[in-house]
Enzyme design. Sequence first.
Site, PDB file in Angstrom:
ATOM      1  N   ASP A 100       0.795  -1.237   0.000  1.00  0.00           N
ATOM      2  CA  ASP A 100       0.000   0.000   0.000  1.00  0.00           C
ATOM      3  C   ASP A 100       0.826   1.285   0.000  1.00  0.00           C
ATOM      4  O   ASP A 100       0.389   2.312   0.542  1.00  0.00           O
ATOM      5  CB  ASP A 100      -0.980  -0.022   1.171  1.00  0.00           C
ATOM      6  CG  ASP A 100      -2.168  -0.935   0.866  1.00  0.00           C
ATOM      7  OD1 ASP A 100      -2.586  -0.969  -0.302  1.00  0.00           O
ATOM      8  OD2 ASP A 100      -2.653  -1.612   1.787  1.00  0.00           O
ATOM      9  N   ASP A 160      -7.319  -3.810  -5.300  1.00  0.00           N
ATOM     10  CA  ASP A 160      -7.025  -2.500  -4.699  1.00  0.00           C
ATOM     11  C   ASP A 160      -5.685  -1.933  -5.191  1.00  0.00           C
ATOM     12  O   ASP A 160      -5.488  -0.724  -5.245  1.00  0.00           O
ATOM     13  CB  ASP A 160      -6.947  -2.608  -3.173  1.00  0.00           C
ATOM     14  CG  ASP A 160      -7.979  -3.512  -2.542  1.00  0.00           C
ATOM     15  OD1 ASP A 160      -8.392  -4.490  -3.192  1.00  0.00           O
ATOM     16  OD2 ASP A 160      -8.371  -3.265  -1.400  1.00  0.00           O
TER      17      ASP A 160
HETATM   18  N1  GLY Z   1      -7.517  -1.376   0.240  1.00  0.00           N
HETATM   19  C1  GLY Z   1      -8.304  -1.873   1.324  1.00  0.00           C
HETATM   20  C2  GLY Z   1      -9.704  -1.413   1.276  1.00  0.00           C
HETATM   21  O1  GLY Z   1     -10.140  -0.858   0.281  1.00  0.00           O
HETATM   22  O2  GLY Z   1     -10.381  -1.621   2.268  1.00  0.00           O
END
Ligand code: GLY
Length: 387
Positions: A100, A160
């Site tokens: 992330d 994501d």
């Molecule tokens: N990237 C994690 C979420 O969208 O909860």
Amino acid sequence: MKHFDNPVLSQQEANAALDAACAIVKQNLPMFTDKCQNHSCTNGIYEPIDNVEWTTGFWPGEVWLAWEHTHDDELKNAALHMVDSFKERIDKKIEVDHHDMGFLYTPSCVAAYKLTGNEKAKETALKAADHLITRFQEKGQFIQAWGAFGAKENYRFIIDCLLNLPLLYWASEVTGDPKYNDIAHRHITTCLKYSIREDGSTYHTYFMNPETSEPSHGATCQGYKDDSCWARGQAWGVYGTAISYRYTKNPEYIEKFRTVLDYYLTRLPEDLIPYWDMIFIDGNEEPRDSSSAAIVVCGLLEMAKYVEEKEAEEYRHLAAQMLKSMVDHYAVKSGPVGCGLLEHGTYAKKTPYNTCAPAGVDECVSWGDFYYMEALTRFVKDWQLYW
Ligand code: GLY
């Protein structure tokens, strides 16, 4: 593409909504200048935390958006101060054992660099990009999302990650080194090939076989169950394909954008704000995920820049309809210190079939607030992306 009769937001209403959001950001600034904002509210209030979550970049992003709207330098100075905490995090490798880096470093440090030319922010974001590419798996050609690198139980990517790729596009742009673009390209190729199902819905996560490099199977973490469609995953697909088109001009990404958007639209309830999983439709008691709607609006307004005028106008119209629903029925107009901006987000709802830890159900969520502000900003001006 499905069409709706819902009312649209006016420019005046959008500006008023941004004024209200900026007033809340300003009100909350002292609480979240030396501390970070938690991923989601508890009973409508964000807890101050250390810089350890995957979500802490969104609050500085809101502060930058508020500065762009108000030109209040107290906001700019606070957002620049926050760069130090992000520098310390990547320097000391605090809770960065995951992919992330884009969510963390784009709205905090890339934004700081793009808006002010701050060199520390630039170097910090580049360090985060260097860290992100270390998670690329040659066998299977993807950026591994979570967990020990190479561990069989975590040999997977998640949709994501499309929003972590802009950090790599940016890194290639500022350094002139194509290695970041190359990894982004190889990851998105794998991701789009396996994440999108026949009907245009998406898997949240997808496992590859570490021995053979072959695709293994899709599975959910935060969705209702493996073969349902987690609303936010679908939203990351919509916005992620639009942004990757921006940087690569690969026409395949426009096709994928249309595919995932079409499915998303067929599963919306009347007010255009999805339930947290798209297995649910009008007439049940499940919570919504307003953050998905905010993310999709950003994707629509981005893609409207690249398609023919008729299609672009449809996307802008749809965005104005979704925003109207959010502003009228989901936005916080004012609230106590620590409150958020967009109600009825869902971070992770536990079911008998998924693997998430429950958190932030039917609350404001930090990225929901950020993308709500981004969507409004895109709506009122020709916004220069942080992504
Ligand atoms: N990237 C994690 C979420 O969208 O909860």
